[in-house]
Design a protein around this motif. Structure first.
Motif, mmCIF file in Angstrom:
data_model
loop_
_atom_site.group_PDB
_atom_site.id
_atom_site.type_symbol
_atom_site.label_atom_id
_atom_site.label_comp_id
_atom_site.label_asym_id
_atom_site.label_seq_id
_atom_site.Cartn_x
_atom_site.Cartn_y
_atom_site.Cartn_z
ATOM 1 N N ALA A 70 2.627 50.842 49.425
ATOM 2 C CA ALA A 70 2.501 51.940 50.386
ATOM 3 C C ALA A 70 3.900 52.384 50.800
ATOM 4 C CB ALA A 70 1.715 51.479 51.602
ATOM 5 N N VAL A 71 3.992 53.571 51.362
ATOM 6 C CA VAL A 71 5.286 54.127 51.748
ATOM 7 C C VAL A 71 5.986 53.215 52.755
ATOM 8 C CG1 VAL A 71 6.444 56.096 52.828
ATOM 9 C CG2 VAL A 71 4.531 56.477 51.285
ATOM 10 N N THR A 72 5.250 52.698 53.720
ATOM 11 C CA THR A 72 5.859 51.814 54.723
ATOM 12 C C THR A 72 6.338 50.520 54.069
ATOM 13 O OG1 THR A 72 3.677 50.928 55.271
ATOM 14 C CG2 THR A 72 4.526 52.729 56.646
ATOM 15 N N GLN A 73 5.561 50.028 53.113
ATOM 16 C CA GLN A 73 5.971 48.815 52.410
ATOM 17 C C GLN A 73 7.215 49.080 51.557
ATOM 18 O OE1 GLN A 73 2.316 47.918 50.378
ATOM 19 N NE2 GLN A 73 1.763 46.325 51.874
ATOM 20 N N LYS A 74 7.296 50.267 50.953
ATOM 21 C CA LYS A 74 8.476 50.623 50.170
ATOM 22 C C LYS A 74 9.719 50.659 51.064
ATOM 23 C CE LYS A 74 6.269 53.314 46.511
ATOM 24 N NZ LYS A 74 6.162 54.611 45.855
ATOM 25 N N GLU A 75 9.557 51.242 52.256
ATOM 26 C CA GLU A 75 10.681 51.308 53.187
ATOM 27 C C GLU A 75 11.104 49.917 53.638
ATOM 28 O OE1 GLU A 75 9.369 53.907 56.278
ATOM 29 O OE2 GLU A 75 9.532 55.700 55.022
ATOM 30 N N LYS A 76 10.112 49.054 53.898
ATOM 31 C CA LYS A 76 10.402 47.686 54.307
ATOM 32 C C LYS A 76 11.132 46.951 53.177
ATOM 33 C CE LYS A 76 9.820 43.783 56.638
ATOM 34 N NZ LYS A 76 10.494 43.470 57.850
ATOM 35 N N LEU A 77 10.659 47.113 51.940
ATOM 36 C CA LEU A 77 11.307 46.476 50.795
ATOM 37 C C LEU A 77 12.732 47.023 50.608
ATOM 38 C CD1 LEU A 77 11.011 44.467 48.460
ATOM 39 C CD2 LEU A 77 10.156 46.343 47.056
ATOM 40 N N ALA A 78 12.911 48.312 50.826
ATOM 41 C CA ALA A 78 14.248 48.918 50.702
ATOM 42 C C ALA A 78 15.189 48.338 51.761
ATOM 43 C CB ALA A 78 14.165 50.429 50.838
ATOM 44 N N SER A 79 14.702 48.153 52.985
ATOM 45 C CA SER A 79 15.560 47.577 54.023
ATOM 46 C C SER A 79 15.872 46.110 53.725
ATOM 47 C CB SER A 79 14.920 47.711 55.401
ATOM 48 O OG SER A 79 13.745 46.931 55.489
ATOM 49 N N LEU A 80 14.919 45.389 53.138
ATOM 50 C CA LEU A 80 15.188 44.000 52.749
ATOM 51 C C LEU A 80 16.153 43.947 51.569
ATOM 52 C CD1 LEU A 80 11.583 42.510 52.970
ATOM 53 C CD2 LEU A 80 13.504 42.005 54.491
ATOM 54 N N ALA A 81 16.058 44.925 50.669
ATOM 55 C CA ALA A 81 16.901 44.944 49.475
ATOM 56 C C ALA A 81 18.362 45.237 49.809
ATOM 57 C CB ALA A 81 16.377 45.974 48.483
ATOM 58 N N GLU A 82 18.630 45.812 50.972
ATOM 59 C CA GLU A 82 20.013 46.099 51.360
ATOM 60 C C GLU A 82 20.828 44.820 51.478
ATOM 61 O OE1 GLU A 82 19.806 48.389 54.930
ATOM 62 O OE2 GLU A 82 19.149 50.197 53.878
ATOM 63 N N SER A 83 20.173 43.717 51.849
ATOM 64 C CA SER A 83 20.895 42.457 51.994
ATOM 65 C C SER A 83 21.053 41.716 50.668
ATOM 66 C CB SER A 83 20.180 41.558 53.005
ATOM 67 O OG SER A 83 18.884 41.233 52.524
ATOM 68 N N VAL A 84 20.404 42.215 49.609
ATOM 69 C CA VAL A 84 20.498 41.574 48.301
ATOM 70 C C VAL A 84 21.726 42.119 47.575
ATOM 71 C CG1 VAL A 84 19.368 41.261 46.076
ATOM 72 C CG2 VAL A 84 18.013 41.261 48.161
ATOM 73 N N GLU A 85 22.527 41.203 47.059
ATOM 74 C CA GLU A 85 23.745 41.613 46.346
ATOM 75 C C GLU A 85 23.419 41.923 44.899
ATOM 76 O OE1 GLU A 85 28.027 39.688 45.152
ATOM 77 O OE2 GLU A 85 27.077 39.067 47.021
ATOM 78 N N PHE A 86 23.955 43.054 44.408
ATOM 79 C CA PHE A 86 23.726 43.476 43.026
ATOM 80 C C PHE A 86 24.793 42.864 42.147
ATOM 81 C CE2 PHE A 86 24.259 46.245 39.380
ATOM 82 C CZ PHE A 86 22.953 46.435 38.972
ATOM 83 N N GLU A 87 24.387 41.880 41.316
ATOM 84 C CA GLU A 87 25.324 41.268 40.380
ATOM 85 C C GLU A 87 25.016 41.711 38.960
ATOM 86 O OE1 GLU A 87 25.075 37.093 41.127
ATOM 87 O OE2 GLU A 87 25.825 37.302 43.165
ATOM 88 N N SER A 88 23.753 41.642 38.598
ATOM 89 C CA SER A 88 23.328 42.131 37.293
ATOM 90 C C SER A 88 21.920 42.687 37.455
ATOM 91 C CB SER A 88 23.347 41.026 36.237
ATOM 92 O OG SER A 88 22.308 40.099 36.473
ATOM 93 N N GLU A 89 21.502 43.504 36.504
ATOM 94 C CA GLU A 89 20.192 44.145 36.603
ATOM 95 C C GLU A 89 19.073 43.116 36.624
ATOM 96 O OE1 GLU A 89 19.542 47.380 33.847
ATOM 97 O OE2 GLU A 89 21.673 47.848 33.839
ATOM 98 N N TYR A 134 19.012 41.126 39.963
ATOM 99 C CA TYR A 134 18.576 41.993 41.061
ATOM 100 C C TYR A 134 17.069 42.237 40.992
ATOM 101 C CZ TYR A 134 18.836 45.816 44.457
ATOM 102 O OH TYR A 134 18.663 46.615 45.552
ATOM 103 N N ARG A 135 16.570 42.492 39.790
ATOM 104 C CA ARG A 135 15.133 42.710 39.610
ATOM 105 C C ARG A 135 14.349 41.455 40.013
ATOM 106 N NH1 ARG A 135 12.280 46.479 37.092
ATOM 107 N NH2 ARG A 135 14.080 47.326 36.023
ATOM 108 N N GLU A 136 14.817 40.280 39.599
ATOM 109 C CA GLU A 136 14.137 39.027 39.948
ATOM 110 C C GLU A 136 14.118 38.821 41.463
ATOM 111 O OE1 GLU A 136 16.085 35.872 37.853
ATOM 112 O OE2 GLU A 136 15.473 36.641 35.881
ATOM 113 N N LYS A 137 15.241 39.086 42.113
ATOM 114 C CA LYS A 137 15.313 38.913 43.566
ATOM 115 C C LYS A 137 14.361 39.867 44.277
ATOM 116 C CE LYS A 137 20.074 37.243 43.550
ATOM 117 N NZ LYS A 137 21.463 37.542 43.905
#
Length: 163
Positions: A88-107, A110-113
């Protein structure tokens, strides 16, 4: 002579140097090679060029770092969109806010995290539409057609009005 040996030696060296330089000058004049009268500081010119090149190199390195950062952000956004598909849109936004704290090292990492975040925060407790009993007339295809994420939100809104 023994007492003034050092002075005589320096005098001879000076005479030889002057003779050599005058011979070189004559050779240059014979072959039309011109030497500027004023001093030309090659070392200073090279140092200035080196400084200029270092400045340009630093600028290019900064641009490269910026471009790599933008590329990483773009790839991360693309992965986030693919992982959050079906939420859902709210869940996507929540996941996006959680993903901000995830560091992008490799594709892959990042996908696994993001998959781990999605599974831990948005577990599937609701029943799927395909599991709910439906009565359809015979001969009608019951599989839903693939829909883009933008169109999916419109269909949900229309579904809310029809109920």
């Amino acid at each position: 002579m023994t007492e003034n040996e050092l002075a005589i030696e320096h005098g001879l060296k000076t005479e030889m140097t002057e003779s050599f330089l005058s011979g070189m000058k004559g050779l240059f004049e014979e072959h039309y090679v011109t030497i500027p009268e004023e001093k030309y500081d090659v070392l200073e010119t090279m140092v200035e060029k080196l400084d200029e090149m270092e400045t340009k190199l630093n600028e290019q390195i900064e641009k490269n770092i910026g471009l790599n950062r933008r590329l990483s952000e773009s790839v991360a956004d693309s992965i986030l969109d693919s992982v959050s598909e079906g939420l859902a849109v709210t869940q996507k936004e929540k996941l996006a806010s959680l993903a901000e704290s995830v560091e992008f090292e490799s594709e892959e990492e990042y996908r696994e995290k993001l998959e781990t975040l999605k599974e831990s925060y948005f577990s599937r407790t609701t029943t799927n539409k395909s599991e709910a009993p439906q009565t359809l007339s015979e001969g009608v295809d019951s599989t839903p057609a693939p829909v883009s994420s933008g169109m999916e939100s419109y269909m949900r809104a229309l579904g809310a009005f029809s109920k």
